[in-house]
Design an enzyme around this catalytic site. Structure first.
Site, PDB file in Angstrom:
ATOM      1  N   ARG A   1       1.819 -18.158   1.344  1.00  0.00           N
ATOM      2  CA  ARG A   1       3.714 -17.047   1.281  1.00  0.00           C
ATOM      3  C   ARG A   1       4.467 -17.331   1.410  1.00  0.00           C
ATOM      4  O   ARG A   1       6.295 -16.593   1.235  1.00  0.00           O
ATOM      5  CB  ARG A   1       2.690 -15.830   0.802  1.00  0.00           C
ATOM      6  CG  ARG A   1       2.040 -14.977   0.450  1.00  0.00           C
ATOM      7  CD  ARG A   1       1.655 -13.399   0.141  1.00  0.00           C
ATOM      8  NE  ARG A   1       1.574 -12.777   0.869  1.00  0.00           N
ATOM      9  CZ  ARG A   1       1.117 -11.967   0.888  1.00  0.00           C
ATOM     10  NH1 ARG A   1       0.024 -11.254   0.781  1.00  0.00           N
ATOM     11  NH2 ARG A   1       1.651 -10.773   2.192  1.00  0.00           N
TER      12      ARG A   1
ATOM     13  N   ASP B   1       0.136 -15.495  -6.679  1.00  0.00           N
ATOM     14  CA  ASP B   1      -1.412 -14.878  -7.859  1.00  0.00           C
ATOM     15  C   ASP B   1      -0.822 -15.630  -9.537  1.00  0.00           C
ATOM     16  O   ASP B   1      -2.184 -16.010 -10.008  1.00  0.00           O
ATOM     17  CB  ASP B   1      -2.263 -13.892  -7.748  1.00  0.00           C
ATOM     18  CG  ASP B   1      -2.255 -13.293  -6.091  1.00  0.00           C
ATOM     19  OD1 ASP B   1      -2.513 -13.850  -5.583  1.00  0.00           O
ATOM     20  OD2 ASP B   1      -2.388 -12.334  -6.264  1.00  0.00           O
TER      21      ASP B   1
ATOM     22  N   GLY C   1       4.512  -7.783  -8.533  1.00  0.00           N
ATOM     23  CA  GLY C   1       3.726  -8.154  -9.502  1.00  0.00           C
ATOM     24  C   GLY C   1       3.001  -7.515 -10.281  1.00  0.00           C
ATOM     25  O   GLY C   1       3.715  -5.903 -10.941  1.00  0.00           O
ATOM     26  N   ASP C   2       1.997  -6.897 -11.114  1.00  0.00           N
ATOM     27  CA  ASP C   2       1.404  -6.094 -12.078  1.00  0.00           C
ATOM     28  C   ASP C   2       0.909  -4.922 -11.642  1.00  0.00           C
ATOM     29  O   ASP C   2       1.241  -3.782 -11.975  1.00  0.00           O
ATOM     30  CB  ASP C   2       0.176  -6.762 -13.181  1.00  0.00           C
ATOM     31  CG  ASP C   2      -1.049  -6.954 -11.662  1.00  0.00           C
ATOM     32  OD1 ASP C   2      -1.003  -7.269 -10.696  1.00  0.00           O
ATOM     33  OD2 ASP C   2      -2.197  -6.852 -12.037  1.00  0.00           O
TER      34      ASP C   2
ATOM     35  N   LYS D   1       1.057  -1.598   0.294  1.00  0.00           N
ATOM     36  CA  LYS D   1      -0.090   0.055   0.444  1.00  0.00           C
ATOM     37  C   LYS D   1       0.598   1.462   0.063  1.00  0.00           C
ATOM     38  O   LYS D   1       2.372   1.330  -0.138  1.00  0.00           O
ATOM     39  CB  LYS D   1      -0.762  -0.239   0.950  1.00  0.00           C
ATOM     40  CG  LYS D   1      -0.075  -0.589   2.236  1.00  0.00           C
ATOM     41  CD  LYS D   1      -1.431  -0.142   3.966  1.00  0.00           C
ATOM     42  CE  LYS D   1      -0.235  -1.690   4.754  1.00  0.00           C
ATOM     43  NZ  LYS D   1      -1.743  -2.173   5.545  1.00  0.00           N
ATOM     44  N   GLY D   2       0.264   2.256   0.081  1.00  0.00           N
ATOM     45  CA  GLY D   2       0.762   3.963   0.432  1.00  0.00           C
ATOM     46  C   GLY D   2       1.448   4.243  -1.547  1.00  0.00           C
ATOM     47  O   GLY D   2       2.761   4.515  -1.974  1.00  0.00           O
TER      48      GLY D   2
HETATM   49  O1  F6P Z   1      -1.507 -10.513  -4.483  1.00  0.00           O
HETATM   50  C1  F6P Z   1      -1.039 -11.646  -2.905  1.00  0.00           C
HETATM   51  C2  F6P Z   1      -2.022 -12.021  -2.422  1.00  0.00           C
HETATM   52  O2  F6P Z   1      -1.357 -12.900  -1.066  1.00  0.00           O
HETATM   53  C3  F6P Z   1      -3.461 -12.013  -2.911  1.00  0.00           C
HETATM   54  O3  F6P Z   1      -3.209 -13.577  -2.877  1.00  0.00           O
HETATM   55  C4  F6P Z   1      -4.013 -12.009  -1.474  1.00  0.00           C
HETATM   56  O4  F6P Z   1      -5.646 -11.966  -1.922  1.00  0.00           O
HETATM   57  C5  F6P Z   1      -3.611 -10.983  -0.833  1.00  0.00           C
HETATM   58  O5  F6P Z   1      -2.389 -10.587  -1.666  1.00  0.00           O
HETATM   59  C6  F6P Z   1      -3.275 -10.532   0.711  1.00  0.00           C
HETATM   60  O6  F6P Z   1      -3.759  -9.363   1.114  1.00  0.00           O
HETATM   61  P1  F6P Z   1      -2.767  -8.735   2.290  1.00  0.00           P
HETATM   62  O7  F6P Z   1      -1.175  -9.826   2.532  1.00  0.00           O
HETATM   63  O8  F6P Z   1      -2.084  -7.271   2.332  1.00  0.00           O
HETATM   64  O9  F6P Z   1      -3.847  -9.645   3.430  1.00  0.00           O
END
Ligand code: F6P
Length: 371
Positions: free
Chosen positions: A287, A142, A116-117, A79-80
């Site tokens: 992740r 993703d 990412g994109d 974010k940011g």
């Molecule tokens: O884009 C990667 C991702 O892990 C998505 O699959 C998921 O919806 C989102 O990020 C989760 O974001 P956060 O880490 O902000 O909860």
């Protein structure tokens, strides 16, 4: 030749394999070209802070252990946006000039962005504003970055998610239950589709293909008629309810993230199928952890190639994996472009061919081209 300096940052949600890419960039830049490499901490923030929040890499910092290490040693943010940066008083401020000034202060000649994109879109705009030569390296669990078969992190997420199905299958069988596994993926279903096929799911739901509760219930009844007392359902977090509402959770700061469609399905299917349902939401474990072999290899190949692109003066490019090799594509074809699952591509047709319910366009398309 004058000494050259490059910067590198990781941006957006983290994933496994980022450190392997950082390591490869540093090795290639120092060993191959004698350049200096500066790691920028916390995505774009490191160049916006004063003093700058950066670390100069040397070869002693990039050992083989980085291949095994999840996350990103540089830190990251998802974010940011520097063009509309949220300040503590609730206002939005354009801080892009601070980013560009930070880049100039470090005396950099180019920037490697691992993102990412969405990150590519913001960073390419920043680089365009400041006339900064940029090369992108795609990452995201993703796997929705355009022009590349694989983004860093996707392979590890699949290992984690398919292992979850391996663990859910026996307990589903013991209790004669329908087990629902909700996986990440944001607006696309790459993780769900591959995990479901690899883990023997009976139902796979992805945002790209419309489903009906009746279709799911029919498949589960069929499984029972085939002599099996349990079923596995994989649902991508970005799937909507049958009537088209997205299912989200609000986090601090009012940010909405996908989550909860598994519970919705369990609740609705409970009324329709003759079995107990249970839900597992896999979340951020997809992740983290040790990167898979494929992620380590792809990240290493991407990192080396990205530095070679800069050496050849070929910037505003993104490295990509196509047909088993690294290539490069224009940044403009990747930044902000989402690669969705092809509803009639190989994997979707394979799922149909295996009898998996993947939604209402459920006819089987031949997987070989007609002669
Ligand atoms: O884009 C990667 C991702 O892990 C998505 O699959 C998921 O919806 C989102 O990020 C989760 O974001 P956060 O880490 O902000 O909860």
């Amino acid at each position: 030749m004058a000494e050259r300096r490059i910067g590198i940052l990781t941006s957006g949600g983290d994933c496994a394999g980022l450190n392997a890419a950082l390591r490869a960039v540093v090795h290639r830049a120092i060993r191959g070209y004698g350049w200096r490499v500066f790691g920028i901490r916390d995505g774009s923030l490191g160049l916006m802070k004063r003093p700058l929040d950066v670390v100069e890499f040397d070869l002693s910092l990039v050992t083989g252990d980085m291949l095994r290490q999840g996350g990103t040693i540089l830190g990251t943010i998802n974010k940011g946006d520097p063009f509309a940066y949220p300040m503590p008083d609730g206002t939005m401020v354009d801080r892009s000039a601070e980013f560009v000034a930070g880049y100039r202060q470090l005396g950099l000649d180019a920037l490697v962005v691992i993102g990412g994109d969405g990150s590519m879109r913001i960073l390419s705009k920043l680089c365009h504003t400041g006339c900064i030569p940029m090369v992108g390296i795609p990452k995201t669990i993703d796997n929705d970055v355009a022009q590349t078969d694989y983004a860093i992190g996707y392979s590890t997420a699949l290992v984690v998610a398919s292992e979850a199905l391996d663990r859910l299958a026996p307990t589903a069988a013991s209790h004669h239950r329908v087990m629902i596994l909700e996986v990440m993926g944001r607006d696309v279903g790459h993780i769900a589709l591959s995990t479901g096929i690899a883990g023997g799911a009976d139902v796979i739901l992805i945002p790209e293909i419309h489903y009906s509760l009746e279709g799911i219930a029919d498949r589960i009844a069929e499984v029972r008629r085939e002599g099996r007392n349990h079923a596995l359902v994989v649902v991508a977090e970005g799937c909507r309810t049958e009537t088209g509402q997205s299912v989200t959770q609000l986090h601090e700061g009012g940010e909405a993230r996908y989550g909860g469609v598994g519970q919705y399905l369990a609740h609705r299917l409970g009324e329709m199928v003759d079995a107990e349902t249970r839900v597992t939401v896999l979340g951020h474990v997809q992740r983290g952890g040790m990167p898979s072999m494929r992620d380590r290899l792809i990240a290493s190949a991407f990192g080396v190639y990205a530095v070679d692109l800069i050496a050849q003066g070929r910037t505003d490019r993104v490295v990509a994996w196509q047909h088993g090799a690294v290539v490069d594509v224009p940044l403009s074809e990747v930044a902000g472009v989402t690669r969705a699952v092809d509803p009639y591509g190989t994997l979707a047709n394979t799922a149909r061919g295996l009898g998996i319910y993947i939604g209402d366009a459920n006819f089987c398309v031949p997987t070989l081209p007609t002669a």
